[in-house]
Scaffold this motif. Structure first.
Motif, short mmCIF file in Angstrom:
data_model
loop_
_atom_site.label_atom_id
_atom_site.label_comp_id
_atom_site.label_asym_id
_atom_site.label_seq_id
_atom_site.Cartn_x
_atom_site.Cartn_y
_atom_site.Cartn_z
N LEU A 58 0.38 -1.19 0.00
CA LEU A 58 0.35 0.01 0.12
C LEU A 58 1.24 1.23 0.18
N ALA A 68 -2.09 7.39 2.01
CA ALA A 68 -3.27 6.31 2.16
C ALA A 68 -4.56 5.89 3.04
N GLU A 71 -9.12 3.55 6.45
CA GLU A 71 -9.40 2.90 6.61
C GLU A 71 -8.42 1.69 6.19
N LYS A 72 -8.41 1.88 5.08
CA LYS A 72 -7.27 0.67 4.32
C LYS A 72 -5.95 0.07 5.21
N ALA A 75 -7.44 -1.66 7.75
CA ALA A 75 -8.19 -3.11 7.66
C ALA A 75 -6.05 -4.11 7.64
N ILE A 76 -5.49 -3.73 7.01
CA ILE A 76 -4.52 -4.27 7.48
C ILE A 76 -3.82 -4.59 8.36
#
Length: 217
Positions: A58, A68, A71-72, A75-76
């Motif tokens: 990412l 980035a 929320e991404k 999540a990771i």
């Protein structure tokens, strides 16, 4: 065995067992190490190494992770525990590195400790392993073994750090903290050794075994 003899034996034996101890967290540079160490709080290195490939896909630079979506990131990193806090810290420290340090991880303990989510131990790991500055990061393994080996009476990791720095030569610190971690995981575990089982405990504290045999008699 008196304390100074124990110090010498521990240095010698750990040097034999782990002459070149690898850094257990996968990373490519100071920034990816910083992020990995941050994620390792209350999480295993194995789990962190499972999570970071996707995170660094990412973004593997401060600019990329600052941009980035939060929320991404969350999540990771969620499998590492404390997902919301760690994700927010990663995004915020990435922005701070851009704003205050030209996108570079500072080679300063004080500057590192000012970054979101970066405590004293994390900063010390980065100083030791990214910049080669003599440091003695103390995690739970080191704190436990230092007490078990009667190298400290400190109730806090900071006191343990001070005691270990006083006992061991500065040029050994960066390597020794990794050696103790590996030994604590592989030989002198919290449940597998009670201070009488592993090689270092048996050699340095034979009186404990005698006491144990006496109690069992």
């Amino acid at each position: 065995m008196i304390k100074q003899e124990r110090v010498g034996y521990i240095l010698k034996r750990l040097g034999e067992l782990y002459p070149r101890p690898p850094i257990p967290l996968d990373h490519a540079d100071a920034f990816t190490l910083l992020v990995a160490v941050l994620l390792s709080a209350q999480c295993t290195d194995v789990r962190v190494n499972q999570v970071t490939p996707a995170l660094f896909q990412l973004g593997r630079t401060p600019a990329a992770l600052a941009a980035a979506p939060l929320e991404k990131i969350e999540a990771i990193v969620r499998p590492c525990g404390l997902g919301p806090q760690k994700a927010k810290a990663i995004k915020m420290l990435s922005g701070m590195l851009l704003a205050e340090h030209q996108g570079q991880v500072p080679a300063s303990l004080e500057a590192l400790e000012r970054l979101p989510g970066v405590g004293h131990k994390t900063a010390q790991v980065v100083m030791a392993q990214a910049f080669g500055v003599p440091s003695f990061p103390v995690d739970t393994h080191i704190h436990r073994l230092a007490q078990r080996w009667v190298l400290t009476t400190g109730k806090s990791v900071l006191q343990t750090e001070r005691d270990l720095k006083r006992l061991f030569p500065e040029e050994s610190w960066n390597r020794l903290h990794l050696q103790i971690i590996y030994y604590g995981r592989e030989h002198c575990t919290a449940r597998g050794c009670d201070g009488t089982v592993c090689e270092i405990c048996r050699t340095c504290f034979p009186e404990r075994q005698k006491s144990l045999r006496t109690r069992r008699a």
